[in-house]
Enzyme design. Structure first.
Site, PDB file in Angstrom:
ATOM      1  CD  GLU A  84      -2.824   1.045   2.506  1.00 47.40           C
ATOM      2  OE1 GLU A  84      -3.074  -0.056   3.033  1.00 47.40           O
ATOM      3  OE2 GLU A  84      -3.283   2.116   2.931  1.00 47.40           O
ATOM      4  CE  LYS A 262      -5.715  -1.756   6.017  1.00 47.84           C
ATOM      5  NZ  LYS A 262      -4.940  -0.882   5.136  1.00 47.84           N
ATOM      6  CG  ASP A 278       2.230 -16.582  11.606  1.00 43.11           C
ATOM      7  OD1 ASP A 278       1.410 -15.921  10.946  1.00 43.11           O
ATOM      8  OD2 ASP A 278       1.988 -17.713  12.076  1.00 43.11           O
ATOM      9  CG  HIS A 376      -4.125   7.416   0.206  1.00 44.60           C
ATOM     10  ND1 HIS A 376      -4.317   6.079   0.049  1.00 44.60           N
ATOM     11  CD2 HIS A 376      -3.681   7.584   1.466  1.00 44.60           C
ATOM     12  CE1 HIS A 376      -4.015   5.469   1.170  1.00 44.60           C
ATOM     13  NE2 HIS A 376      -3.628   6.351   2.054  1.00 44.60           N
TER      14      HIS A 376
HETATM   15  C1  MEV Z   1      -5.690   2.798   5.460  1.00 48.61           C
HETATM   16  O1  MEV Z   1      -4.809   1.780   5.075  1.00 48.61           O
HETATM   17  C2  MEV Z   1      -5.627   3.010   6.947  1.00 48.61           C
HETATM   18  C3  MEV Z   1      -6.608   4.035   7.520  1.00 48.61           C
HETATM   19  O2  MEV Z   1      -7.931   3.693   7.141  1.00 48.61           O
HETATM   20  C4  MEV Z   1      -6.444   4.019   9.017  1.00 48.61           C
HETATM   21  C5  MEV Z   1      -7.463   4.847   9.770  1.00 48.61           C
HETATM   22  O3  MEV Z   1      -8.584   5.053   9.261  1.00 48.61           O
HETATM   23  O4  MEV Z   1      -7.146   5.248  10.904  1.00 48.61           O
HETATM   24  C6  MEV Z   1      -6.343   5.405   6.958  1.00 48.61           C
END
Ligand code: MEV
Length: 422
Positions: A84, A262, A278, A376
């Site tokens: 990413e 995430k 892992d 992004h």
């Molecule tokens: C994207 O890979 C991760 C985000 O969605 C994390 C977040 O929302 O805090 C930008």
């Protein structure tokens, strides 16, 4: 030498390799591994064939360096493997800002893993539990007899806990064997010990052994980490307040907490992969840990310091190793450990947690302020240009034009490429 590799992102790949070679005192051979891995994959097909079954090829992913990490007073340039865009830049940027306030503080617990032994058909749970605990020392000695090397290094089975789990088909007596696995991830050592002592547990309890396997919810093997970001570096007091609102939202809403976490895992998994560990185990453990009190919530939390700066902290289970498995056989995983210049798995876990925290703060700051799409989009536009066949200078040109006209789309990229080549 510090990791303040000024303008690292602007340098050519050869220049970047030269810098990391100097910083991590790599040999010419090791530097060559980085150099050659762009064309021929650094994981040799013969090695790959020994790692898993039915191998037909080797799959490449970008391998990058995130400099600027100051952790417990030591400088690190951190290898990250991730598909990413923006993850590496975000981690390194937030690490640089954290350096301004003294860097990250991280502390790993002892590397204690839990092995579970499920016993079915136990008649009297209280008596069985009592008997197991009575024989604890014997059971620990027995478990340790299967891994004398681990014991010699100061690790080994340390404790036993007994739980009762109520199922729909019956109740189970579940024994937790707590093993200090030192510098290993620990799955092999723990699983072997669990299998070996399970017959004795059958004898003691009169029950029947079922599963014998480690738990990825490594609640005894966690890292506590924190960092401070000054209000000036974040964009002022208003920025701090907005970030605190974002944390408050995530802490109280499962849908947001999942995405918040995430963002943490973006950094955690990237270093986990780069070091041959892992990542599924880490992911599973992290999310289960986030739900350990019955409600899924954030792994990190934020507060305002007396000076009005932002302090973000986190506790996360991190079962990573530096011996055995892919860490040993994958040449780039080995090189990652060399670049990190670490001596123990606990030190690696501390670094990984800091990268996760840096990515978390970067994402939440961007979301609370300008939104993440702006940053992004540029990389996204470049990827799009590449995917329609643009090469060299065409890529930048097409990306810039799509951003300018605010239309980052495949058909537009194709149209622009045709126009350029006319
Ligand atoms: C994207 O890979 C991760 C985000 O969605 C994390 C977040 O929302 O805090 C930008």
């Amino acid at each position: 030498m510090t990791t303040d590799f000024s303008g690292y992102y602007k340098k050519t790949r050869t220049e970047r390799i030269a810098l990391i070679k100097e910083f991590a005192s790599l040999t010419a051979e090791q530097a060559e591994l980085l150099e050659s891995s762009s064309s021929a994959n650094s994981l040799h097909i013969e090695t790959a064939e020994k790692m898993i079954e039915n191998v037909v090829s080797v799959y490449g992913l970008p391998y990058a360096i995130a400099p600027n990490f100051l952790i417990n007073g030591k400088e690190y340039a951190v290898p990250m493997v991730v598909e990413e865009a923006s993850v590496v830049a975000a981690a390194s940027h937030m690490a640089k800002l954290c350096k301004n306030t003294g860097g990250f503080t991280a502390k790993a617990s002892n590397p204690i893993m839990i092995g579970q032994i499920q016993l079915a058909k136990v008649k009297n749970f209280e008596t069985a539990k009592h008997k197991i605990l009575e024989k604890k020392t014997e059971l620990l000695i027995l478990a340790n007899s299967f891994d004398p090397l681990l014991v010699k290094m100061g690790g080994g089975a340390k404790d036993i806990e007994v739980r009762e789990v109520q199922g729909k088909r019956g109740n189970y007596l579940v024994v937790h064997l707590l093993v200090d696995v030192r510098d290993a991830m620990g799955a092999n050592a723990v699983n072997t010990m669990c299998e070996k002592i399970s017959s004795n547990l059958e004898e003691i309890t009169g029950g029947e052994k079922r599963l014998r396997i480690l738990s990825n919810l490594a609640i005894h093997r966690t890292v506590k980490v924190s960092g401070v970001w000054s209000k000036e570096d974040l964009g002022g007091l208003e920025a701090v307040e907005r970030i605190l609102d974002a944390f408050d939202f995530a802490q109280n809403d499962m849908f947001r907490a999942c995405t918040h976490n995430k963002g943490i895992m973006n950094g955690i998994s990237a270093v986990t992969v780069a070091t041959g560990n892992d990542w599924r185990a880490i992911e599973a453990g992290a999310h289960a840990f986030a739900a350990r009190n019955g409600n899924y919530t954030t792994l990190s939390w934020a507060e305002k310091t007396q000076e009005g700066n932002l302090k973000v902290s986190m506790e996360i289970p991190l079962a990573v190793g530096i011996v055995g498995g892919a860490t040993k056989v994958h040449p780039l995983a080995q090189l990652s450990l060399k670049i990190l210049n670490i001596k123990t798995a606990s030190e690696l876990a501390e670094i990984i947690a800091c990268v996760g925290l840096a990515n978390n703060v970067a994402a939440v700051r961007a979301l609370a302020m300008e939104g993440i799409q702006e940053g992004h989009m540029k990389l996204h536009a470049k990827n799009m240009a590449v995917s329609v066949g643009a090469q060299g200078k065409e890529i930048e040109k097409i990306a810039e034009e799509m951003i300018k006209i605010k239309q980052v789309r495949m058909d537009i990229a194709e149209k622009l490429l045709k126009e350029i080549r006319k």
